[in-house]
Every structure is written in C-alpha cells, then in structure tokens.
Write an enzyme that holds these catalytic residues in place. Structure first.
Site, PDB file in Angstrom:
ATOM      1  N   ASP A  35      13.842   1.937  11.573  1.00  0.00           N
ATOM      2  CA  ASP A  35      12.857   1.050  12.202  1.00  0.00           C
ATOM      3  C   ASP A  35      11.927   1.981  12.969  1.00  0.00           C
ATOM      4  O   ASP A  35      12.354   2.659  13.907  1.00  0.00           O
ATOM      5  CB  ASP A  35      13.575   0.082  13.150  1.00  0.00           C
ATOM      6  CG  ASP A  35      12.588  -0.836  13.861  1.00  0.00           C
ATOM      7  OD1 ASP A  35      11.377  -0.521  13.908  1.00  0.00           O
ATOM      8  OD2 ASP A  35      13.044  -1.871  14.376  1.00  0.00           O
ATOM      9  N   THR A  45      -1.793  -7.346  -0.926  1.00  0.00           N
ATOM     10  CA  THR A  45      -0.359  -7.083  -0.719  1.00  0.00           C
ATOM     11  C   THR A  45       0.254  -8.311  -0.047  1.00  0.00           C
ATOM     12  O   THR A  45      -0.428  -9.309   0.184  1.00  0.00           O
ATOM     13  CB  THR A  45      -0.137  -5.883   0.230  1.00  0.00           C
ATOM     14  OG1 THR A  45      -0.541  -6.276   1.546  1.00  0.00           O
ATOM     15  CG2 THR A  45      -0.906  -4.638  -0.183  1.00  0.00           C
ATOM     16  N   ILE A  87       0.838  -1.205   0.000  1.00  0.00           N
ATOM     17  CA  ILE A  87       0.000   0.000   0.000  1.00  0.00           C
ATOM     18  C   ILE A  87       0.876   1.259   0.000  1.00  0.00           C
ATOM     19  O   ILE A  87       0.578   2.240  -0.692  1.00  0.00           O
ATOM     20  CB  ILE A  87      -0.938  -0.025   1.232  1.00  0.00           C
ATOM     21  CG1 ILE A  87      -1.975  -1.159   1.091  1.00  0.00           C
ATOM     22  CG2 ILE A  87      -1.642   1.317   1.408  1.00  0.00           C
ATOM     23  CD1 ILE A  87      -2.801  -1.420   2.349  1.00  0.00           C
ATOM     24  N   ARG A 121      12.750  -0.307   6.466  1.00  0.00           N
ATOM     25  CA  ARG A 121      13.962  -0.872   7.069  1.00  0.00           C
ATOM     26  C   ARG A 121      14.933  -1.392   6.015  1.00  0.00           C
ATOM     27  O   ARG A 121      16.133  -1.475   6.254  1.00  0.00           O
ATOM     28  CB  ARG A 121      13.598  -2.025   8.013  1.00  0.00           C
ATOM     29  CG  ARG A 121      12.845  -1.602   9.247  1.00  0.00           C
ATOM     30  CD  ARG A 121      12.224  -2.802   9.919  1.00  0.00           C
ATOM     31  NE  ARG A 121      11.338  -3.496   8.996  1.00  0.00           N
ATOM     32  CZ  ARG A 121      10.721  -4.639   9.232  1.00  0.00           C
ATOM     33  NH1 ARG A 121      10.902  -5.252  10.380  1.00  0.00           N
ATOM     34  NH2 ARG A 121       9.924  -5.187   8.330  1.00  0.00           N
ATOM     35  N   ASN A 146       2.095   4.618   7.337  1.00  0.00           N
ATOM     36  CA  ASN A 146       1.563   3.421   6.680  1.00  0.00           C
ATOM     37  C   ASN A 146       2.256   2.139   7.136  1.00  0.00           C
ATOM     38  O   ASN A 146       1.647   1.071   7.118  1.00  0.00           O
ATOM     39  CB  ASN A 146       1.691   3.592   5.156  1.00  0.00           C
ATOM     40  CG  ASN A 146       1.608   2.273   4.433  1.00  0.00           C
ATOM     41  OD1 ASN A 146       0.520   1.742   4.222  1.00  0.00           O
ATOM     42  ND2 ASN A 146       2.757   1.706   4.065  1.00  0.00           N
ATOM     43  N   LYS A 157      -4.339  -1.235  16.248  1.00  0.00           N
ATOM     44  CA  LYS A 157      -5.010  -0.399  15.237  1.00  0.00           C
ATOM     45  C   LYS A 157      -6.143   0.415  15.865  1.00  0.00           C
ATOM     46  O   LYS A 157      -6.389   1.552  15.448  1.00  0.00           O
ATOM     47  CB  LYS A 157      -5.510  -1.268  14.082  1.00  0.00           C
ATOM     48  CG  LYS A 157      -4.390  -1.871  13.232  1.00  0.00           C
ATOM     49  CD  LYS A 157      -3.548  -0.799  12.514  1.00  0.00           C
ATOM     50  CE  LYS A 157      -2.638  -1.409  11.450  1.00  0.00           C
ATOM     51  NZ  LYS A 157      -1.816  -0.395  10.757  1.00  0.00           N
ATOM     52  N   TYR A 168      -2.916  -7.089  17.038  1.00  0.00           N
ATOM     53  CA  TYR A 168      -2.996  -6.180  15.882  1.00  0.00           C
ATOM     54  C   TYR A 168      -4.223  -5.285  16.003  1.00  0.00           C
ATOM     55  O   TYR A 168      -4.153  -4.067  15.802  1.00  0.00           O
ATOM     56  CB  TYR A 168      -3.055  -7.027  14.607  1.00  0.00           C
ATOM     57  CG  TYR A 168      -3.195  -6.266  13.310  1.00  0.00           C
ATOM     58  CD1 TYR A 168      -2.115  -5.566  12.766  1.00  0.00           C
ATOM     59  CD2 TYR A 168      -4.394  -6.285  12.588  1.00  0.00           C
ATOM     60  CE1 TYR A 168      -2.238  -4.897  11.548  1.00  0.00           C
ATOM     61  CE2 TYR A 168      -4.517  -5.624  11.370  1.00  0.00           C
ATOM     62  CZ  TYR A 168      -3.441  -4.927  10.859  1.00  0.00           C
ATOM     63  OH  TYR A 168      -3.565  -4.261   9.657  1.00  0.00           O
TER      64      TYR A 168
HETATM   65  P1  NAP Z   1       3.301  -4.921   3.472  1.00  0.00           P
HETATM   66  O1  NAP Z   1       3.187  -5.111   1.992  1.00  0.00           O
HETATM   67  O2  NAP Z   1       3.682  -6.058   4.343  1.00  0.00           O
HETATM   68  O3  NAP Z   1       4.266  -3.691   3.749  1.00  0.00           O
HETATM   69  C1  NAP Z   1       4.540  -3.273   5.050  1.00  0.00           C
HETATM   70  C2  NAP Z   1       5.497  -2.117   4.981  1.00  0.00           C
HETATM   71  O4  NAP Z   1       5.803  -1.684   6.313  1.00  0.00           O
HETATM   72  C3  NAP Z   1       6.786  -2.476   4.298  1.00  0.00           C
HETATM   73  O5  NAP Z   1       7.137  -1.440   3.414  1.00  0.00           O
HETATM   74  C4  NAP Z   1       7.775  -2.576   5.446  1.00  0.00           C
HETATM   75  O6  NAP Z   1       9.042  -2.182   4.993  1.00  0.00           O
HETATM   76  C5  NAP Z   1       7.210  -1.589   6.460  1.00  0.00           C
HETATM   77  N1  NAP Z   1       7.574  -1.895   7.832  1.00  0.00           N
HETATM   78  C6  NAP Z   1       7.194  -2.960   8.570  1.00  0.00           C
HETATM   79  N2  NAP Z   1       7.745  -2.895   9.793  1.00  0.00           N
HETATM   80  C7  NAP Z   1       8.485  -1.759   9.829  1.00  0.00           C
HETATM   81  C8  NAP Z   1       9.305  -1.141  10.817  1.00  0.00           C
HETATM   82  N3  NAP Z   1       9.470  -1.688  12.039  1.00  0.00           N
HETATM   83  N4  NAP Z   1       9.927   0.012  10.503  1.00  0.00           N
HETATM   84  C9  NAP Z   1       9.776   0.568   9.271  1.00  0.00           C
HETATM   85  N5  NAP Z   1       9.008   0.041   8.308  1.00  0.00           N
HETATM   86  C10 NAP Z   1       8.382  -1.119   8.582  1.00  0.00           C
HETATM   87  O7  NAP Z   1       1.934  -4.382   4.079  1.00  0.00           O
HETATM   88  P2  NAP Z   1       0.704  -3.574   3.447  1.00  0.00           P
HETATM   89  O8  NAP Z   1      -0.386  -4.542   3.236  1.00  0.00           O
HETATM   90  O9  NAP Z   1       1.163  -2.694   2.357  1.00  0.00           O
HETATM   91  O10 NAP Z   1       0.301  -2.718   4.753  1.00  0.00           O
HETATM   92  C11 NAP Z   1       0.510  -1.340   4.878  1.00  0.00           C
HETATM   93  C12 NAP Z   1      -0.360  -0.845   6.025  1.00  0.00           C
HETATM   94  O11 NAP Z   1      -1.725  -1.129   5.739  1.00  0.00           O
HETATM   95  C13 NAP Z   1      -0.055  -1.530   7.369  1.00  0.00           C
HETATM   96  O12 NAP Z   1      -0.131  -0.584   8.400  1.00  0.00           O
HETATM   97  C14 NAP Z   1      -1.183  -2.542   7.499  1.00  0.00           C
HETATM   98  O13 NAP Z   1      -1.464  -2.852   8.840  1.00  0.00           O
HETATM   99  C15 NAP Z   1      -2.316  -1.781   6.847  1.00  0.00           C
HETATM  100  N6  NAP Z   1      -3.393  -2.651   6.364  1.00  0.00           N
HETATM  101  C16 NAP Z   1      -3.172  -3.619   5.432  1.00  0.00           C
HETATM  102  C17 NAP Z   1      -4.223  -4.433   5.024  1.00  0.00           C
HETATM  103  C18 NAP Z   1      -4.041  -5.538   4.022  1.00  0.00           C
HETATM  104  O14 NAP Z   1      -4.961  -6.370   3.894  1.00  0.00           O
HETATM  105  N7  NAP Z   1      -2.973  -5.580   3.268  1.00  0.00           N
HETATM  106  C19 NAP Z   1      -5.495  -4.241   5.569  1.00  0.00           C
HETATM  107  C20 NAP Z   1      -5.681  -3.240   6.507  1.00  0.00           C
HETATM  108  C21 NAP Z   1      -4.619  -2.442   6.903  1.00  0.00           C
HETATM  109  P3  NAP Z   1      10.421  -2.925   5.420  1.00  0.00           P
HETATM  110  O15 NAP Z   1      10.135  -4.392   5.487  1.00  0.00           O
HETATM  111  O16 NAP Z   1      11.398  -2.490   4.382  1.00  0.00           O
HETATM  112  O17 NAP Z   1      10.743  -2.333   6.729  1.00  0.00           O
END
Ligand code: NAP
Length: 270
Positions: free
Chosen positions: A73, A200, A22, A42, A100, A169, A165
């Site tokens: 981080d 994702t 996202i 990270r 995000n 949230k 989680y």
């Molecule tokens: P994703 O593809 O797993 O990406 C997560 C991102 O967060 C990555 O870029 C990761 O980068 C970064 N990240 C994780 N831990 C971190 C840390 N300690 N410090 C810095 N960066 C960190 O997830 P996504 O689905 O795009 O999710 C993005 C947001 O949307 C999240 O907050 C998630 O909870 C929320 N969300 C997602 C969904 C879904 O179904 N996908 C639904 C509701 C909400 P690095 O690994 O490089 O650090």
C-alpha cells in the site's frame, strides 16, 4: 504498440499501480523497450494475472523473468520499504520509478470529509513521496535515474467536485519541480505526465457516478467527459505510456522538472 528497440536493456523499472489501467500499459511499453519491470500494487491476484499476460507478450529475446510484482500500500511507509527491498532483491536496484498508483474520488467541497481528504492526499501525494524516498538513494549512487510521476491535468488546472484529488495532484507537480532541481546535477531526472480523461476503471467509475447522480445515459456521460478534450475523445492508456517511456529514455536526459499534458490540447502548459 510502439517501442521495441532495447533502449532500456539492463535497467530496472518499478511501476506503481502496474496491475491495470495506465500502469499496466506503461509496464508493457517499458518491457518492450527492454527494461526489467516490477509491478507494485495492493492486489496480488490482479498483479499476478498482469505479469502472466505481459510474459506472454514479451518481445523475442526478453527473459520471462524480466517482469515480476511486489505488493504494497503506497500510503504505508513500512509496506513501501518492504516492497522496494523485495523488488531490489528480485531484479536489482530500481533505476526508473514510475509513480502511477492513484485514486480519484469526487465530492462537492462541503461534502469532502476529513477521511476523503486524507485518503486522496495519502495515496496520490504521500504515496509518491514514500516511493520516491525508497528509490532515490540507489539512483543517486548510480549517478543515473528516471522518476516519472503520473499526475493529471487536475495537477495543472482546477476541476469542480474533485478538490481533494486536485490538491493532491497539484502537490505531485510541486514535488516534481522541487526534486528535479535537487537532483539535476546528479544524473536523475524528475518529470510528470498529466493525462486528461483516460479510458480506464477511473473513467468507468466516473461515468457510473454521473449516470447514478444525474440520470444521464452511459453514452451521454462518456460524451460529457470526452467533450472536455478538444480532440473530443478519451485518451488511451497506451498514449500515456508512450510519454512515460520517452521520459525514461537515456536520450531524454535534458528534460527535467516538466509537467507534460497528454490531453488532446485540453491544457496548455507554459
Ligand atoms: P486505475 O485503473 O483505477 O488503477 C489504479 C492503480 O493504482 C491500480 O493498479 C491500483 O492497484 C493502484 N493503487 C490504488 N491505490 C493504491 C495504493 N494505496 N497502493 C498501491 N497501489 C494502489 O487508474 P488509472 O486510470 O490507471 O490511473 C493511474 C494514474 O493515472 C492515477 O494516478 C490517476 O490519478 C492518474 N490519472 C488517471 C486519469 C484517468 O482518466 N484515468 C486521468 C488523469 C490521471 P491495486 O488496486 O491493486 O492496489
């Protein structure tokens, strides 16, 4: 991709977790709206690859240097402070912060140990707190700012097997509402978007988990997640990015303290 009007020209957006999923879609969209964008994550390799890809897609007239990255981080205060200092040095004060970055790990409540609990709160909630503290002073000084927290439908309703989680949230939404009131008269809006299951790595991991634990096929597991959405589909990252970009616009200045579901009608706030 929608957008393309340079409504955010001259403004600097920092997107945490901007390297993939996202966050990368949000970065692409803000860049299309004319913002300078800094990605934070990270993993430098992933961030570097996304910066290259975004530079290739930058709209005509946008400067190649308008997208860059910093590593941190978000759960670590010193690392966050260093990254924001570097981002400010590279592209000026941050006037739009998209919190995000996040992690989603599931476990039945009685198998949620203290380490998992702490990690979910540290990354999803404390990370949002630390990045907001780092970005807010410059916004208040400028008298203009946008903070958009990517929470989740899990910030508005409960789901089984993700209690840590869900708690984190829900906390992000409480923080959003409280801070929105503190900054309301100072030009800074604070909102949350609440995606449902979005296509994702987080959903790919959830599908693998369901397949591993229940023996269902991958298609069945995906259908099970999609079935929660009344539109019977997974949300696309670009749809979340559109909602975030809208909240960043100067014209969205009257919208603050809101938690907006992007979930096909799964949750109805109000
Ligand atoms: P994703 O593809 O797993 O990406 C997560 C991102 O967060 C990555 O870029 C990761 O980068 C970064 N990240 C994780 N831990 C971190 C840390 N300690 N410090 C810095 N960066 C960190 O997830 P996504 O689905 O795009 O999710 C993005 C947001 O949307 C999240 O907050 C998630 O909870 C929320 N969300 C997602 C969904 C879904 O179904 N996908 C639904 C509701 C909400 P690095 O690994 O490089 O650090």
């Amino acid at each position: 991709m929608t957008g393309g009007m340079a409504t955010l020209a001259g403004r600097h957006a920092l997107v945490t977790g901007g390297g993939r999923g996202i966050g990368a879609a949000i970065a692409r969209r803000l860049l299309a709206d004319g913002a300078s964008v800094t990605l934070l994550g990270r993993d430098a390799g992933t961030l570097q690859a996304t910066v290259q890809a975004l530079r290739g897609q930058a709209p005509a007239g946008a400067m190649a240097s308008s997208v860059s990255f910093v590593t941190a981080d978000i759960a670590d205060a010193e690392s966050v402070a260093r990254a924001f200092a570097a981002a400010t040095e590279q592209a000026g004060p941050v006037s739009m912060l998209v919190n995000n970055a996040g992690q989603a790990h599931s476990a039945p409540f009685m198998k949620t140990d203290a380490a998992l609990w702490r990690r979910m709160l540290d990354v999803n909630l404390t990370g949002t707190f630390l990045c907001t503290q780092a970005a807010l002073p410059a916004m208040l000084e400028a008298g203009w700012g946008r903070i958009v927290n990517v929470a989740s439908t899990a910030g508005l309703i409960g789901y089984g097997y993700v209690s840590a989680y869900c708690a984190a949230k829900h906390g992000v939404i409480g923080l959003t509402r409280a801070l929105a009131l503190e900054t309301a008269a100072r030009g800074v809006t604070v909102n949350a978007v609440c995606p449902g299951y979005t296509e994702t790595d987080i959903v790919r991991d959830a599908v693998a988990n369901i397949v591993g634990k229940t023996g269902r096929t991958e298609d069945q597991a995906r259908a099970e997640l999609a079935a929660r959405n009344p539109q019977r589909r997974l949300v696309q990252p670009e749809e979340v990015a559109d909602a975030v970009a809208w909240l960043c616009q100067p014209s969205a200045g009257a919208i603050t303290g809101q938690a907006i579901p992007v979930a096909g009608g799964e949750v109805m706030a109000g």
